[in-house]
Motif scaffolding. Structure first.
Motif, PDB file in Angstrom:
ATOM      1  N   ASP A  62       0.936  -1.194   0.435  1.00  0.00           N
ATOM      2  CA  ASP A  62       0.118  -0.310   0.118  1.00  0.00           C
ATOM      3  C   ASP A  62       0.896   1.712   0.042  1.00  0.00           C
ATOM      4  OD1 ASP A  62      -2.674  -1.379   1.807  1.00  0.00           O
ATOM      5  OD2 ASP A  62      -2.193  -1.675  -0.044  1.00  0.00           O
ATOM      6  N   SER A  63       2.482   0.532   1.037  1.00  0.00           N
ATOM      7  CA  SER A  63       2.306   2.077   0.257  1.00  0.00           C
ATOM      8  C   SER A  63       3.736   2.650  -0.618  1.00  0.00           C
ATOM      9  CB  SER A  63       3.742   2.493   1.714  1.00  0.00           C
ATOM     10  OG  SER A  63       5.338   1.040   1.843  1.00  0.00           O
ATOM     11  N   GLU A  88      10.752   7.882   3.719  1.00  0.00           N
ATOM     12  CA  GLU A  88      10.673   6.607   4.278  1.00  0.00           C
ATOM     13  C   GLU A  88      11.211   5.332   3.118  1.00  0.00           C
ATOM     14  OE1 GLU A  88       8.526   9.454   4.017  1.00  0.00           O
ATOM     15  OE2 GLU A  88       6.077   8.710   3.479  1.00  0.00           O
ATOM     16  N   ASP A  89      10.901   6.020   2.547  1.00  0.00           N
ATOM     17  CA  ASP A  89      11.781   4.812   0.984  1.00  0.00           C
ATOM     18  C   ASP A  89      13.046   4.585   1.284  1.00  0.00           C
ATOM     19  OD1 ASP A  89       9.552   6.142  -1.003  1.00  0.00           O
ATOM     20  OD2 ASP A  89       9.048   4.575   0.265  1.00  0.00           O
TER      21      ASP A  89
END
Length: 124
Positions: A62-63, A88-89
């Motif tokens: 989902d992210s 955040e990746d």
């Protein structure tokens, strides 16, 4: 000897793009689903995306849905186009292959082969 070798990692700014590639060797992967997992510092490894042996079915976490695109280039190469990257990746991204389905590959326990990983760092 089977090997999965990733390339394309690096440092990019927020909002930028990177394209990861994974070249598999040692056998044909024409019957294998392939995909990508990632592990951020201090966190558990997580599923990112997978593609079926025939390139027909894809699954995404989902992210990353809407930002990342997985594709195969022949039986032994899988790519991950990553757009609109976020801090955040940031993680080590590992290529994976399984004789099971691309859907079941969402669980790392179904993976038969792993690459060594390539680091992606997204600066804010």
């Amino acid at each position: 000897q089977v090997q999965l070798v990733e390339s394309g990692g690096g440092l990019v700014q927020t909002g930028g793009s990177l394209r990861l590639s994974c070249a598999a060797s040692g056998r044909t992967f024409s019957s294998y689903a392939m995909g990508w997992f990632r592990q951020a510092p201090g966190k558990e490894r997580e599923f990112v995306a997978s593609v079926s042996y025939n390139n027909y079915n894809t699954y995404y976490a989902d992210s990353v849905t809407g930002r990342f695109t997985i594709s195969r280039d022949g039986a032994n190469t899988v790519n991950l186009q990553m757009n609109n990257l976020k801090p955040e990746d940031t993680a080590v991204y590992s290529c994976a292959a399984t004789i099971a389905t691309s859907r079941s590959m969402r669980s790392s326990s179904r993976v038969d082969y792993w690459g060594q990983g390539t680091l992606v760092t997204v600066s804010s």
